[in-house]
Design a protein around this motif. Structure first.
Motif, PDB file in Angstrom:
ATOM      1  N   THR A  27      47.365  43.681  89.266  1.00 47.75           N
ATOM      2  CA  THR A  27      47.698  45.025  88.800  1.00 47.75           C
ATOM      3  C   THR A  27      46.517  45.986  88.881  1.00 47.75           C
ATOM      4  O   THR A  27      46.697  47.199  88.856  1.00 47.75           O
ATOM      5  N   ASP A  30      46.882  48.601  91.499  1.00 46.06           N
ATOM      6  CA  ASP A  30      47.922  49.623  91.371  1.00 46.06           C
ATOM      7  C   ASP A  30      47.313  50.983  91.036  1.00 46.06           C
ATOM      8  O   ASP A  30      46.234  51.080  90.448  1.00 46.06           O
ATOM      9  N   PRO A  32      46.805  53.914  88.738  1.00 46.91           N
ATOM     10  CA  PRO A  32      46.941  54.019  87.276  1.00 46.91           C
ATOM     11  C   PRO A  32      48.019  55.025  86.884  1.00 46.91           C
ATOM     12  O   PRO A  32      48.186  56.070  87.518  1.00 46.91           O
ATOM     13  N   SER A  33      48.759  54.719  85.839  1.00 46.34           N
ATOM     14  CA  SER A  33      49.813  55.612  85.365  1.00 46.34           C
ATOM     15  C   SER A  33      49.214  56.807  84.632  1.00 46.34           C
ATOM     16  O   SER A  33      48.300  56.661  83.822  1.00 46.34           O
ATOM     17  N   ARG A  34      49.745  57.990  84.935  1.00 42.76           N
ATOM     18  CA  ARG A  34      49.343  59.214  84.242  1.00 42.76           C
ATOM     19  C   ARG A  34      50.394  59.646  83.219  1.00 42.76           C
ATOM     20  O   ARG A  34      50.283  60.716  82.626  1.00 42.76           O
ATOM     21  N   ALA A  35      51.389  58.829  83.010  1.00 42.04           N
ATOM     22  CA  ALA A  35      52.458  59.184  82.076  1.00 42.04           C
ATOM     23  C   ALA A  35      51.916  59.278  80.652  1.00 42.04           C
ATOM     24  O   ALA A  35      51.011  58.533  80.274  1.00 42.04           O
ATOM     25  N   ARG A  37      51.314  58.608  76.842  1.00 42.81           N
ATOM     26  CA  ARG A  37      51.432  57.340  76.129  1.00 42.81           C
ATOM     27  C   ARG A  37      51.043  57.523  74.669  1.00 42.81           C
ATOM     28  O   ARG A  37      50.057  58.190  74.352  1.00 42.81           O
ATOM     29  N   TYR A 128      42.366  57.671  82.304  1.00 40.19           N
ATOM     30  CA  TYR A 128      43.282  58.321  83.237  1.00 40.19           C
ATOM     31  C   TYR A 128      44.119  59.405  82.558  1.00 40.19           C
ATOM     32  O   TYR A 128      45.106  59.882  83.112  1.00 40.19           O
ATOM     33  N   HIS A 129      43.722  59.783  81.350  1.00 43.29           N
ATOM     34  CA  HIS A 129      44.366  60.874  80.628  1.00 43.29           C
ATOM     35  C   HIS A 129      43.292  61.857  80.174  1.00 43.29           C
ATOM     36  O   HIS A 129      42.182  61.455  79.828  1.00 43.29           O
ATOM     37  N   ASN A 235      48.208  64.391  79.986  1.00 45.06           N
ATOM     38  CA  ASN A 235      47.480  65.060  81.056  1.00 45.06           C
ATOM     39  C   ASN A 235      47.869  66.531  81.150  1.00 45.06           C
ATOM     40  O   ASN A 235      48.732  67.008  80.405  1.00 45.06           O
ATOM     41  N   ASP A 274      57.041  55.278  73.206  1.00 49.57           N
ATOM     42  CA  ASP A 274      56.895  56.694  73.514  1.00 49.57           C
ATOM     43  C   ASP A 274      58.201  57.469  73.392  1.00 49.57           C
ATOM     44  O   ASP A 274      58.274  58.620  73.797  1.00 49.57           O
TER      45      ASP A 274
END
Length: 281
Positions: A27, A30, A32-35, A37, A128-129, A235, A274
């Protein structure tokens, strides 16, 4: 005690399973997720137990502090919650007899607990946020509204470092608002003073979050109340209105650090999901 051990072993098992999963599925490769959280939500009694409380009364002051579950429909219906957290009490500058000249009164704080496992503490990765987002409701004596701070502690070679930012409220009518603070605007403090040597926040390893009321710093007292629904990381695309201003804070003693150092061996329960995040604007 059995419940504490059960949570400890449960966290350890989950950390081991996640490590194995990450290794097998690679992983780390991959994107990174910016969603958005949620780091902490405050909608159940277990959520409230994630945090410690402390105030100057612990060392000879006279302030009080409480962190409770507020189930009042009057406060929570507007955001569709059955309950939210409320940080409240009396901010007092006086100290107990015999402590005059030895301590300075006027602080209260809540702080997230440690999450120890067999493989070390569980830490959050926030690199990443770009923003820390808090959904809050300020009430109580208006004179206390400008004395709230949010403090972030990351994994650091200097354990007493805290990254701090004042909470700037746009509303003062006991209604909910979303506050977005850029991580880059936090200022590093050490033993309550702005650190002279500049450095960059270690956003790979977030240890804890603390919300404090520093009445002694600003010379204010009275009843205080801060409703808290959630603490999230988001973000730029998730920010809905102008950000809080740049950090302005003169060097001074931040008494809540005394509390932070005194509670290193506690733990917290798991985060909530979330879901049900609704824009207020």
């Amino acid at each position: 005690m059995q419940a504490v051990w059960a949570r400890y072993l449960g966290r350890s098992t989950e950390k081991l399973k996640q490590g194995i999963y990450d290794a097998v599925h690679m992983t780390g490769a991959d994107i990174p997720s910016r969603a958005p959280r949620t780091l902490f939500s405050f909608n159940t009694r277990d959520d409230i137990r994630q945090f410690l409380t402390g105030c100057d009364a612990d060392i000879g002051g006279t302030s009080t502090v409480h962190f409770d579950l507020d189930e009042s429909p009057k406060h929570n219906a507007a955001i569709g919650r059955a309950a939210t957290g409320v940080f409240h009490g009396d901010m007092r500058l006086a100290v107990k007899t015999g402590m005059e000249g030895q301590i300075k009164g006027g602080y209260a704080a809540i702080q997230s607990k440690r999450r120890p496992t067999l493989f070390g503490d569980i830490l959050e990765e926030i690199e990443y946020h770009s923003y820390l987002a808090l959904r809050v409701r300020v009430a109580g004596d208006p004179s206390t509204h400008n004395s709230y701070f949010v403090n972030v502690q990351t994994d650091s070679m200097v354990q007493n470092d805290l990254w701090q930012h004042r909470l700037y409220f746009k509303r003062n009518d006991n209604t909910w608002e979303d506050i977005f603070i850029p991580f880059e605007n936090f200022v590093r403090t050490n033993y309550g003073q702005i650190a002279e040597i500049k450095s960059v926040m270690n956003r790979r390893k977030l240890r804890s979050i603390n919300i404090s009321l520093l009445g002694g710093h600003s010379g204010v007292s009275g009843k205080y109340e801060l409703g808290i629904d959630s603490i999230r990381m988001v973000n730029e695309e998730d920010v809905k209105y102008p950000l809080v201003g740049a950090y302005h804070f003169t060097t001074g003693i931040i008494l809540s650090l005394i509390y932070l150092k005194a509670n290193q061996n506690n733990e917290k329960t798991s985060d909530q999901g979330d879901s049900n995040w609704k824009d207020l604007y």
